[in-house]
Design a protein around this motif. Structure first.
Motif, PDB file in Angstrom:
ATOM      1  N   GLY A  10     -29.251  11.589  39.554  1.00 16.68           N
ATOM      2  CA  GLY A  10     -27.869  11.677  38.959  1.00 16.68           C
ATOM      3  C   GLY A  10     -27.271  13.274  39.096  1.00 16.68           C
ATOM      4  O   GLY A  10     -26.188  13.581  39.833  1.00 16.68           O
ATOM      5  N   PRO A  11     -28.228  14.114  38.749  1.00 11.23           N
ATOM      6  CA  PRO A  11     -27.671  15.489  38.548  1.00 11.23           C
ATOM      7  C   PRO A  11     -27.452  16.200  39.787  1.00 11.23           C
ATOM      8  O   PRO A  11     -26.131  16.616  40.106  1.00 11.23           O
ATOM      9  N   ALA A  12     -28.276  15.971  40.727  1.00 10.12           N
ATOM     10  CA  ALA A  12     -28.221  16.574  41.824  1.00 10.12           C
ATOM     11  C   ALA A  12     -27.212  15.857  42.906  1.00 10.12           C
ATOM     12  O   ALA A  12     -26.319  16.573  43.409  1.00 10.12           O
ATOM     13  N   ARG A  13     -26.840  14.472  42.716  1.00 14.95           N
ATOM     14  CA  ARG A  13     -25.874  14.013  43.457  1.00 14.95           C
ATOM     15  C   ARG A  13     -24.518  14.423  42.968  1.00 14.95           C
ATOM     16  O   ARG A  13     -23.365  14.662  43.651  1.00 14.95           O
ATOM     17  N   ILE A  14     -24.364  14.565  41.526  1.00 19.74           N
ATOM     18  CA  ILE A  14     -22.924  15.241  41.009  1.00 19.74           C
ATOM     19  C   ILE A  14     -22.716  16.479  41.451  1.00 19.74           C
ATOM     20  O   ILE A  14     -21.582  16.778  41.785  1.00 19.74           O
ATOM     21  N   VAL A  15     -23.728  17.321  41.353  1.00 22.83           N
ATOM     22  CA  VAL A  15     -23.545  19.033  41.893  1.00 22.83           C
ATOM     23  C   VAL A  15     -23.178  18.843  43.183  1.00 22.83           C
ATOM     24  O   VAL A  15     -22.320  19.816  43.640  1.00 22.83           O
TER      25      VAL A  15
END
Ligand code: NAP
Length: 256
Positions: A71-76
């Motif tokens: 999630g975090p990598a996709r969002i950034v």
């Protein structure tokens, strides 16, 4: 800077709001967009995000689970590609499940910890390079209620108390890198959080009435009354504010 400059001081800024499909996150996304910011709203429900973005071309939906490992990598990545940077990260998404000790289920405890605590942690960590480049701001949404006990909500409250601690600690760790970190801790606010937690209409009405009676201002707050503080803490004019956890709770926290 003149007052006139200050009015539009967030114009062109890149803002990520998790849980932007409903409630406080939606109000925050609208408030930032109305200031001229470009906003990525994150949630799992595409329809909710589309509703938030409706009529505001500066808002970009991003369907993602903040608690998933990727999630975090996709969002950034989505923020960098849709907004070209990241000035403000609002960690707002939440899962709340009610159960007293003795009836706490492991699975939804993991879900609450993943969404409310680990997601802000790993998303903020992932966002550090663009936040540092922008001398940006991290805003966590916690709860004024975690200063007292709340039967049935020990896990939810514990994740929020932990997020207060992360706020203060990150403020110290990130100050030398030019990143400010603050939390807004709302009291009871009229959003679908009760329905999302599984309460029926009667349960929500009972909860709201109980909360209303405990608030000195005599009412439950509106999402816009929390969003205003998020927007104003993110402004460059708030440049000396870091490490604070700001209760916005109609006075509930100071009742004797
Ligand atoms: N309302 C209150 O009385 C109150 C009081 C104190 C503090 N707060 C805090 O205010 C913040 C906002 O709450 P709210 O009242 O606006 O509640 P809400 O309307 O239920 O909003 C929560 C949002 O988080 C999203 N979400 C949940 N799990 C997610 C996940 N794994 N990945 C991505 N998005 C996820 C939900 O959308 P999807 O399900 O579509 O993903 C939903 O839009 C929370 O941090 C809450 O703790 C609220």
């Amino acid at each position: 800077m003149t007052a006139a400059d200050g009015v539009r001081s967030l114009a062109g800024r890149a803002v990520v709001v998790t849980g932007g499909g409903t409630g406080i996150g939606r109000a925050a996304a609208h408030a930032f967009a109305d200031e001229g910011a470009r906003v990525l709203v994150v949630g799992r429900g595409a329809a909710r995000l589309a509703e938030t973005a409706h009529g505001r071309p500066g808002i970009h939906p991003c369907v993602a689970d903040v608690g998933a490992a990727d999630g975090p990598a996709r969002i950034v990545e989505a923020a960098l590609s849709a907004l070209g940077g990241l000035d403000v990260l609002v960690n707002n998404a939440v899962t709340m499940r009610s159960a007293p000790l003795g009836a706490i289920a492991r699975e939804n405890t993991h879900e609450q910890v993943a969404t409310n605590l680990l997601a802000p942690l790993f998303l903020t960590q992932e966002a550090l390079p663009p936040l540092e480049a922008a001398k940006g701001t991290v805003l966590n949404v916690t709860t004024a209620g975690n200063q007292r006990g709340w039967p049935g909500h020990s896990v939810y409250g514990a994740t929020k108390a932990a997020l207060d601690f992360l706020t203060r600690t990150w403020a110290l760790e990130l100050a030398p890198r030019g990143i400010r970190v603050a939390a807004v801790a709302p009291g009871p606010v009229e959003t679908p959080i009760g329905e999302h937690a599984g309460l029926d209409a009667e349960g929500v009405a009972r909860l709201r009435e109980r909360q209303r009676r405990r608030v000195p201002l005599g009412r439950v707050g509106q999402p816009e009354e929390i969003a205003w503080w998020l927007v104003n803490l993110a402004r460059p004019e708030a440049s000396y504010a870091t490490g604070l956890v700001l209760p916005v709770d109609g006075g509930a926290g100071v009742v004797f």
